[in-house]
Motif scaffolding. Sequence first.
Motif, mmCIF file in Angstrom:
data_model
loop_
_atom_site.group_PDB
_atom_site.id
_atom_site.type_symbol
_atom_site.label_atom_id
_atom_site.label_comp_id
_atom_site.label_asym_id
_atom_site.label_seq_id
_atom_site.Cartn_x
_atom_site.Cartn_y
_atom_site.Cartn_z
ATOM 1 N N UNK A 1 0.937 -1.259 -0.043
ATOM 2 C CA UNK A 1 -0.095 0.138 -0.054
ATOM 3 C C UNK A 1 0.738 1.302 -0.063
ATOM 4 N N UNK A 2 0.423 2.429 -0.334
ATOM 5 C CA UNK A 2 1.279 3.442 -0.538
ATOM 6 C C UNK A 2 1.438 3.848 0.928
ATOM 7 N N UNK A 3 2.625 4.442 1.312
ATOM 8 C CA UNK A 3 3.008 5.270 1.922
ATOM 9 C C UNK A 3 2.868 4.477 3.398
ATOM 10 N N UNK A 4 3.402 3.282 3.664
ATOM 11 C CA UNK A 4 3.250 2.492 4.662
ATOM 12 C C UNK A 4 4.794 1.841 4.979
ATOM 13 N N UNK A 5 5.313 2.381 6.050
ATOM 14 C CA UNK A 5 6.903 1.945 6.323
ATOM 15 C C UNK A 5 6.859 0.473 6.545
ATOM 16 N N UNK A 6 6.047 -0.103 7.215
ATOM 17 C CA UNK A 6 5.974 -1.333 7.628
ATOM 18 C C UNK A 6 5.008 -1.825 8.873
ATOM 19 N N UNK A 7 4.058 -2.765 8.736
ATOM 20 C CA UNK A 7 3.184 -3.186 9.764
ATOM 21 C C UNK A 7 3.205 -4.881 9.617
ATOM 22 N N UNK A 8 3.596 -5.433 10.821
ATOM 23 C CA UNK A 8 3.487 -6.892 10.969
ATOM 24 C C UNK A 8 2.470 -7.359 12.231
ATOM 25 N N UNK A 9 1.658 -8.390 11.887
ATOM 26 C CA UNK A 9 0.840 -8.850 12.747
ATOM 27 C C UNK A 9 0.822 -10.417 12.640
ATOM 28 N N UNK A 10 0.967 -10.902 13.925
ATOM 29 C CA UNK A 10 1.033 -12.438 14.152
ATOM 30 C C UNK A 10 -0.568 -12.599 14.781
ATOM 31 N N UNK A 11 -1.352 -13.622 14.111
ATOM 32 C CA UNK A 11 -2.532 -14.051 14.808
ATOM 33 C C UNK A 11 -2.848 -15.220 14.927
ATOM 34 N N UNK A 12 -3.343 -15.715 16.090
ATOM 35 C CA UNK A 12 -3.694 -16.909 16.646
ATOM 36 C C UNK A 12 -5.192 -17.093 16.761
#
Length: 239
Positions: free
Chosen positions: A179-190
């Motif tokens: 996506x535009x202008x997203x430095x970085x997002x990380x999600x771990x889901x259980x």
Amino acid sequence: MNIALLGYGRMGKTIEKIAEDRGHEVVLKVSDDIDNHELDGSKIDVAIDFSIPDAAFKNISTCFRNNIPVVSGTTGWLDNYEKAKKICNEENSAFIYASNFSLGVNVFFELNQKLAKMMQGLEDYSVEIEEIHHTQKLDAPSGTAISLAQQILQENSKLKGWQLEDADADEIPIFAKREENVPGTHTVTYDSEIDKIEITHTAKSRKGFALGAVVAAEYLKDKSGIFTMKDVLSELFKN
């Protein structure tokens, strides 16, 4: 400290600003490939590599052969990682590679590993990873997402690997979005029928990655050997 910047894109320029704010000097700037640049280990204390996958191994190994320690955050070149470590040791140099230098992300890694240990016996939960980055990011999934998956695999013997999106029941699916202008997002889901557990790290800018890389370079100066961000965090938090 005198720093060589290998990779002078947006991240390199952010590293330069933070390094100078912390009293260091950038004495060499290389756009991507180290060819045609003179390297003098007596004038460069540490190189920080945020180049491109095709140039990273050459950049790193050339630095080692010129008595220059390297901090590398380039992803997508890790087929040559073991070769790089071998050259580092042969040249008595020093090396830190990290898929993500953000100090917050490295705390997130610690949380991820502890959570994976807690969840390994709870068979009703499935696990997945989502990462979102800017549209200019070349590799997918991100190195950080792969590191998160590898940590989970270390703690759960019933999982056999990871796959980008289409995973089998004994694999971790990783979903990569751009996506535009997203430095970085990380999600771990259980996830289970009963409830859902999530941990998320959201970067607000590139400054966190750049600061961590400079802190790692400060740690690496005058050392020899192979180190990780866990070593850097241990030094920061020992008091």
